[in-house]
Design a protein around this motif. Structure first.
Motif, PDB file in Angstrom:
ATOM      1  N   THR A 200       0.833  -1.208   0.000  1.00 52.52           N
ATOM      2  CA  THR A 200       0.000   0.000   0.000  1.00 52.52           C
ATOM      3  C   THR A 200       0.863   1.252   0.000  1.00 52.52           C
ATOM      4  O   THR A 200       0.585   2.216  -0.733  1.00 52.52           O
ATOM      5  N   PRO A 204       1.614   5.433  -3.001  1.00 53.54           N
ATOM      6  CA  PRO A 204       1.802   6.887  -2.872  1.00 53.54           C
ATOM      7  C   PRO A 204       3.257   7.312  -3.010  1.00 53.54           C
ATOM      8  O   PRO A 204       3.538   8.367  -3.583  1.00 53.54           O
ATOM      9  N   LEU A 439       2.152  12.729   5.766  1.00 54.25           N
ATOM     10  CA  LEU A 439       0.813  12.641   6.356  1.00 54.25           C
ATOM     11  C   LEU A 439      -0.227  12.257   5.305  1.00 54.25           C
ATOM     12  O   LEU A 439      -0.009  12.457   4.102  1.00 54.25           O
ATOM     13  N   PRO A 440      -1.366  11.739   5.734  1.00 55.46           N
ATOM     14  CA  PRO A 440      -2.439  11.445   4.779  1.00 55.46           C
ATOM     15  C   PRO A 440      -2.898  12.673   3.999  1.00 55.46           C
ATOM     16  O   PRO A 440      -3.368  12.546   2.870  1.00 55.46           O
ATOM     17  N   SER A 442      -0.919  15.111   3.065  1.00 57.79           N
ATOM     18  CA  SER A 442       0.197  15.718   2.336  1.00 57.79           C
ATOM     19  C   SER A 442      -0.040  15.742   0.830  1.00 57.79           C
ATOM     20  O   SER A 442       0.262  16.725   0.159  1.00 57.79           O
ATOM     21  N   ASN A 446      -1.410   9.966  -1.016  1.00 63.05           N
ATOM     22  CA  ASN A 446      -1.365   9.566   0.391  1.00 63.05           C
ATOM     23  C   ASN A 446      -2.768   9.373   0.947  1.00 63.05           C
ATOM     24  O   ASN A 446      -3.053   8.403   1.656  1.00 63.05           O
ATOM     25  N   ALA A 447      -3.647  10.322   0.634  1.00 61.98           N
ATOM     26  CA  ALA A 447      -5.023  10.250   1.135  1.00 61.98           C
ATOM     27  C   ALA A 447      -5.739   9.011   0.601  1.00 61.98           C
ATOM     28  O   ALA A 447      -6.466   8.332   1.335  1.00 61.98           O
ATOM     29  N   TYR A 450      -4.330   5.926   2.375  1.00 65.07           N
ATOM     30  CA  TYR A 450      -4.784   5.890   3.772  1.00 65.07           C
ATOM     31  C   TYR A 450      -6.251   5.491   3.862  1.00 65.07           C
ATOM     32  O   TYR A 450      -6.661   4.818   4.814  1.00 65.07           O
ATOM     33  N   SER A 451      -7.031   5.881   2.871  1.00 68.72           N
ATOM     34  CA  SER A 451      -8.470   5.592   2.884  1.00 68.72           C
ATOM     35  C   SER A 451      -8.766   4.096   2.755  1.00 68.72           C
ATOM     36  O   SER A 451      -9.884   3.656   3.030  1.00 68.72           O
ATOM     37  N   GLU A 456      -1.639   2.661   8.892  1.00 65.80           N
ATOM     38  CA  GLU A 456      -1.892   3.630   9.941  1.00 65.80           C
ATOM     39  C   GLU A 456      -1.071   4.894   9.689  1.00 65.80           C
ATOM     40  O   GLU A 456      -0.083   4.867   8.953  1.00 65.80           O
ATOM     41  N   GLN A 457      -1.476   5.976  10.325  1.00 64.21           N
ATOM     42  CA  GLN A 457      -0.795   7.245  10.120  1.00 64.21           C
ATOM     43  C   GLN A 457       0.678   7.158  10.526  1.00 64.21           C
ATOM     44  O   GLN A 457       1.541   7.740   9.877  1.00 64.21           O
ATOM     45  N   MET A 460       2.716   5.674   7.709  1.00 61.52           N
ATOM     46  CA  MET A 460       2.939   6.647   6.636  1.00 61.52           C
ATOM     47  C   MET A 460       3.972   7.685   7.042  1.00 61.52           C
ATOM     48  O   MET A 460       4.834   8.072   6.242  1.00 61.52           O
TER      49      MET A 460
END
Length: 488
Positions: A200, A204, A439-440, A442, A446-447, A450-451, A456-457, A460
């Motif tokens: 995963t 990103p 970060l998610p 950023s 990334n978002a 993360y979705s 986990e944050q 990342m």
């Protein structure tokens, strides 16, 4: 007959955003009306002061996200047209002072159709056509096949393929597509292992780093590409790729080592049976997409050398061919990320305002930039860009920093020689923006990753910060080396 969907305006009210908007408006008005002597710039005009106020407004709106980022760009262009252009309200025009430079309103509006905007549109159209035809699936299947079934090799394959796709296709679209391909793989992996996290995170990271490889890979690249060519440096599409693509490949391979070190595959995850769903149906339109895709890439890389055609002109080739042949329809145009286009246009308008009103020239003459330490400028600009891009759009960050650093670089002149000149500073911003992935929030890739709920944050942050800082340092070292040699 089906009832049409009724669209209703939202009545939601966000107190925090409303407060941020009020503070932004208040500070903008204050800067707009300060005595000119407060700025310490010799010969500053009222119009130039307004541009400073507009710049402050842009900074605060992009940082606080009081309104959407694309809406900030629209607001910038609106205020420039109505307040500092030759088509502004008559009571805001300083007709009695010949030293005052008002912006050409047609020039401001032309930011929407700047050649670099067309370059971006060409990239978006290619991506849509590749998806419609199934060419993206075919390319993914073909490219992943050499990596076999060993888990670590499949991980490397996904990082590299995602990076390559992101050079020509929106990194957001690339991330979404590649995570779709990985869905059946996730089902086959045990839920308690780290293999899912590694795969995963690969998406990103590959999408963020890969975008650096071409001028159309990310909006910050487009800002840097346009700015350097406006300064007369004449950087070609292929010239950019010649330096940046090998650099990106090395970054991606190092990222692979980092990801598999942080998130190792367990003993029962050593093999992956990868099956990418989807097929391509070959017909005459599919062949049109494939041939046009190949010719466009070839002309972007070698068109200037062979035919004296620049990359912006080449971007019209897929747009025209796909429109003429019906590959792209009016419905497909809705899939273009128009928010990014508006943001880029707003950034261009900011740069135009600083130069068109003479603000940049006044600042260069009044501030002793030549006394600044070039290493300090390079390090500070890179770290500021890296920090900001982790929290706000990298497009917005580049739109804010590149006009400022262009002024600084022009003022420093030959003092930048030890670090390779203006190109190192300006392209460095594009590199710093792309390496920010802690970060998610950023970056969109990334978002999206993360979705999925598979990482986990903290995962990342650990991988994103390590890969990002390495890539930032490595990217600057490469830029300094090649810019000092005069290759960029």
């Amino acid at each position: 007959m089906a009832n049409p969907v009724k669209k209703v305006l939202s009545g939601d009210f966000n107190k925090r955003k409303a407060l941020m908007f009020f503070i932004t408006a208040l500070l903008t008005v204050i800067v707009w009306n300060l005595p000119i002597s407060c700025f310490g710039i010799d010969g500053l005009t009222i119009v130039q002061q307004r541009v400073i106020a507009i710049f402050v407004m842009a900074v605060l709106l992009w940082l606080t996200e009081a309104i959407p980022a694309w809406a900030t760009s629209v607001t910038i262009i609106f205020v420039l047209l109505f307040c500092v252009s030759n088509s502004a309200f008559n009571f805001l025009k300083e007709n009695g002072d010949e030293a005052v430079k008002l912006l050409d309103h047609q020039g401001v509006m032309a930011c929407f159709a700047d050649p670099t905007i067309i370059l971006f549109l060409g990239g978006f159209i290619l991506a849509i056509a590749a998806t419609k035809s199934g060419l993206d699936v075919l390319m993914a299947k073909t490219l992943i096949k050499p990596f076999g079934h060993k888990s670590e090799n499949v991980l490397l394959g996904f990082i590299l393929i995602t990076g390559i796709f992101s050079m020509f296709i929106s990194n957001t679209a690339t991330a979404a597509m590649m995570l779709t391909f990985l869905a059946p793989v996730f089902k086959a992996l045990p839920a308690d292992g780290k293999g899912r996290v590694a795969l995963t995170m690969a998406i990103p990271i590959g999408a963020n780093l890969g975008g650096m490889g071409t001028p159309i890979g990310t909006p910050p690249n487009a800002f840097a590409y346009k700015t350097l060519n406006e300064l007369g440096m004449g950087i070609e599409f292929g010239q950019w790729m010649m330096i940046m693509t090998p650099m990106v490949i090395i970054m991606l391979i190092v990222a692979w080592f980092i990801v598999k070190k942080f998130f190792p595959f367990s003993e029962d995850q050593k093999e992956i049976d990868l099956k990418i769903e989807g097929d391509i149906e070959w017909n005459w339109r599919t062949w049109v997409v494939a041939i046009t895709f190949g010719i466009t890439i070839l002309l972007w890389v070698r068109g200037k050398a062979w035919f004296d055609i620049d990359a912006n002109t080449v971007a019209m080739l897929p747009i025209a061919v796909f429109a003429f042949t019906g590959v792209i329809t009016s419905e497909d145009l809705k899939d273009i990320d128009w928010g990014v286009i508006w943001m880029v246009a707003g950034g261009f308008a900011l740069g135009l305002a600083m130069n068109g009103t003479g603000l940049a020239e006044a600042a260069v003459k009044s501030i002793p930039f030549g006394n600044f330490n070039p290493i300090v400028i390079l390090v500070m600009s890179g770290l500021i860009c890296f920090a900001l891009s982790n929290f706000i759009s990298n497009t917005a960050t580049a739109a804010l920093l590149i006009p400022i650093l262009t002024v600084v670089s022009q003022g420093m002149g030959d003092a930048l020689a030890p670090i390779g000149g203006v190109a190192t500073v300006i392209i460095g911003i594009a590199v710093a923006a792309s390496t920010a992935m802690c970060l998610p929030i950023s970056t969109p890739p990334n978002a999206i990753a993360y979705s999925t709920g598979l990482i986990e944050q903290k995962d990342m942050a650990k991988a994103g910060l390590t890969v990002g800082l390495f890539s930032l340092v490595f990217g600057y070292v490469v830029l300094i080396a090649f810019c000092k040699m005069g290759i960029l």
